[in-house]
Design an enzyme around this catalytic site. Structure first.
Site, PDB file in Angstrom:
ATOM      1  N   ASP A  78      40.629  36.819   9.938  1.00  0.00           N
ATOM      2  CA  ASP A  78      41.945  37.088  10.505  1.00  0.00           C
ATOM      3  C   ASP A  78      42.419  38.462  10.044  1.00  0.00           C
ATOM      4  O   ASP A  78      42.603  38.690   8.850  1.00  0.00           O
ATOM      5  CB  ASP A  78      42.930  36.009  10.060  1.00  0.00           C
ATOM      6  CG  ASP A  78      44.255  36.067  10.805  1.00  0.00           C
ATOM      7  OD1 ASP A  78      44.522  37.081  11.492  1.00  0.00           O
ATOM      8  OD2 ASP A  78      45.016  35.095  10.703  1.00  0.00           O
ATOM      9  N   ASN A 103      46.968  32.680  18.129  1.00  0.00           N
ATOM     10  CA  ASN A 103      46.648  33.167  19.467  1.00  0.00           C
ATOM     11  C   ASN A 103      47.282  34.532  19.744  1.00  0.00           C
ATOM     12  O   ASN A 103      47.715  34.822  20.848  1.00  0.00           O
ATOM     13  CB  ASN A 103      47.046  32.148  20.531  1.00  0.00           C
ATOM     14  CG  ASN A 103      46.462  32.417  21.915  1.00  0.00           C
ATOM     15  OD1 ASN A 103      47.088  32.112  22.908  1.00  0.00           O
ATOM     16  ND2 ASN A 103      45.279  32.979  22.000  1.00  0.00           N
ATOM     17  N   CYS A 161      42.137  30.530  17.853  1.00  0.00           N
ATOM     18  CA  CYS A 161      42.407  30.959  16.479  1.00  0.00           C
ATOM     19  C   CYS A 161      43.705  30.280  16.047  1.00  0.00           C
ATOM     20  O   CYS A 161      44.112  29.281  16.647  1.00  0.00           O
ATOM     21  CB  CYS A 161      42.465  32.474  16.354  1.00  0.00           C
ATOM     22  SG  CYS A 161      43.843  33.309  17.177  1.00  0.00           S
ATOM     23  N   CYS A 220      45.754  37.457  17.731  1.00  0.00           N
ATOM     24  CA  CYS A 220      44.802  38.461  17.246  1.00  0.00           C
ATOM     25  C   CYS A 220      43.370  38.156  17.710  1.00  0.00           C
ATOM     26  O   CYS A 220      42.866  38.793  18.618  1.00  0.00           O
ATOM     27  CB  CYS A 220      44.836  38.579  15.715  1.00  0.00           C
ATOM     28  SG  CYS A 220      46.385  39.218  15.052  1.00  0.00           S
ATOM     29  N   ARG A 221      42.734  37.197  17.071  1.00  0.00           N
ATOM     30  CA  ARG A 221      41.309  36.962  17.306  1.00  0.00           C
ATOM     31  C   ARG A 221      40.999  36.338  18.656  1.00  0.00           C
ATOM     32  O   ARG A 221      40.128  36.827  19.390  1.00  0.00           O
ATOM     33  CB  ARG A 221      40.730  36.102  16.176  1.00  0.00           C
ATOM     34  CG  ARG A 221      40.809  36.801  14.824  1.00  0.00           C
ATOM     35  CD  ARG A 221      40.481  35.866  13.698  1.00  0.00           C
ATOM     36  NE  ARG A 221      41.552  34.879  13.540  1.00  0.00           N
ATOM     37  CZ  ARG A 221      41.476  33.837  12.731  1.00  0.00           C
ATOM     38  NH1 ARG A 221      40.369  33.617  12.029  1.00  0.00           N
ATOM     39  NH2 ARG A 221      42.485  32.999  12.615  1.00  0.00           N
ATOM     40  N   SER A 222      41.661  35.237  18.996  1.00  0.00           N
ATOM     41  CA  SER A 222      41.313  34.575  20.259  1.00  0.00           C
ATOM     42  C   SER A 222      41.697  35.402  21.491  1.00  0.00           C
ATOM     43  O   SER A 222      40.933  35.421  22.458  1.00  0.00           O
ATOM     44  CB  SER A 222      41.858  33.147  20.325  1.00  0.00           C
ATOM     45  OG  SER A 222      43.245  33.099  20.156  1.00  0.00           O
TER      46      SER A 222
END
Length: 165
Positions: free
Chosen positions: A126, A11, A8, A13-15
């Site tokens: 996000d 690095n 993301c 939140c999402r990934s």
């Protein structure tokens, strides 16, 4: 060994959510000795930092431990070290394509488009500037796509075992 990299922007939140969810699924499937999982960001803002506290909290509430993860930036070398380089959204897919060396063996893919089964959207949004419901949505999307990814990896591993002498 098959290697998976989730990417993301920062690095945090999402990934890392995808990293923690998929790492847990791989362990539950008894494949930890055959599948390596990592995550990275296309930007360098948070290198060395833990995931966002809201990310950690949402993941923990579903039984995923992200406490050992630390942000890192995606590198050109990742395209030769990983079998899957999975972008969370179109912007990061574009960033990864720009980073990828011409002769690299792995092409980046859009994570949801490639592996989601229940959701018909291309991007993991996000959640950084939103509320807690955004982190829950990320988990819903990531869990779905990770199930599809795990099925794909099982198929690859089975094919490799059939091809082995």
């Amino acid at each position: 060994m098959l290697r998976v990299l989730f990417v993301c922007l920062g690095n945090i939140c999402r990934s890392p959510t995808a990293d923690g969810v998929f790492r847990s699924m791989v362990a539950s499937a008894g494949l930890s000795d055959q599948v390596q999982v990592d995550s990275a960001g296309t930007a360098a803002w948070h290198i060395g930092k833990t995931p966002d506290p809201r990310t950690i909290k949402a993941a923990d509430e579903r039984g995923y431990d992200l406490s050992l993860l630390r942000a890192r930036q995606a590198l050109a070398a990742d395209f030769d070290q990983f079998d899957y380089v999975l972008a969370m959204d179109l912007e990061n897919l574009s960033n990864l394509r720009a980073l990828k060396p011409a002769a690299a063996r792995t092409d980046p893919q859009l994570f949801l488009r490639s592996f989601a089964r229940r959701f018909n959207i291309d991007e993991v949004p996000d959640p950084y500037y939103g509320g807690a419901d955004g982190f829950e949505q990320v988990l819903d999307l990531v869990e779905d796509a990770c199930e599809g990814l795990l099925a794909d990896i099982r198929q690859r591993l089975n094919q490799r075992s059939k091809e082995a002498p």
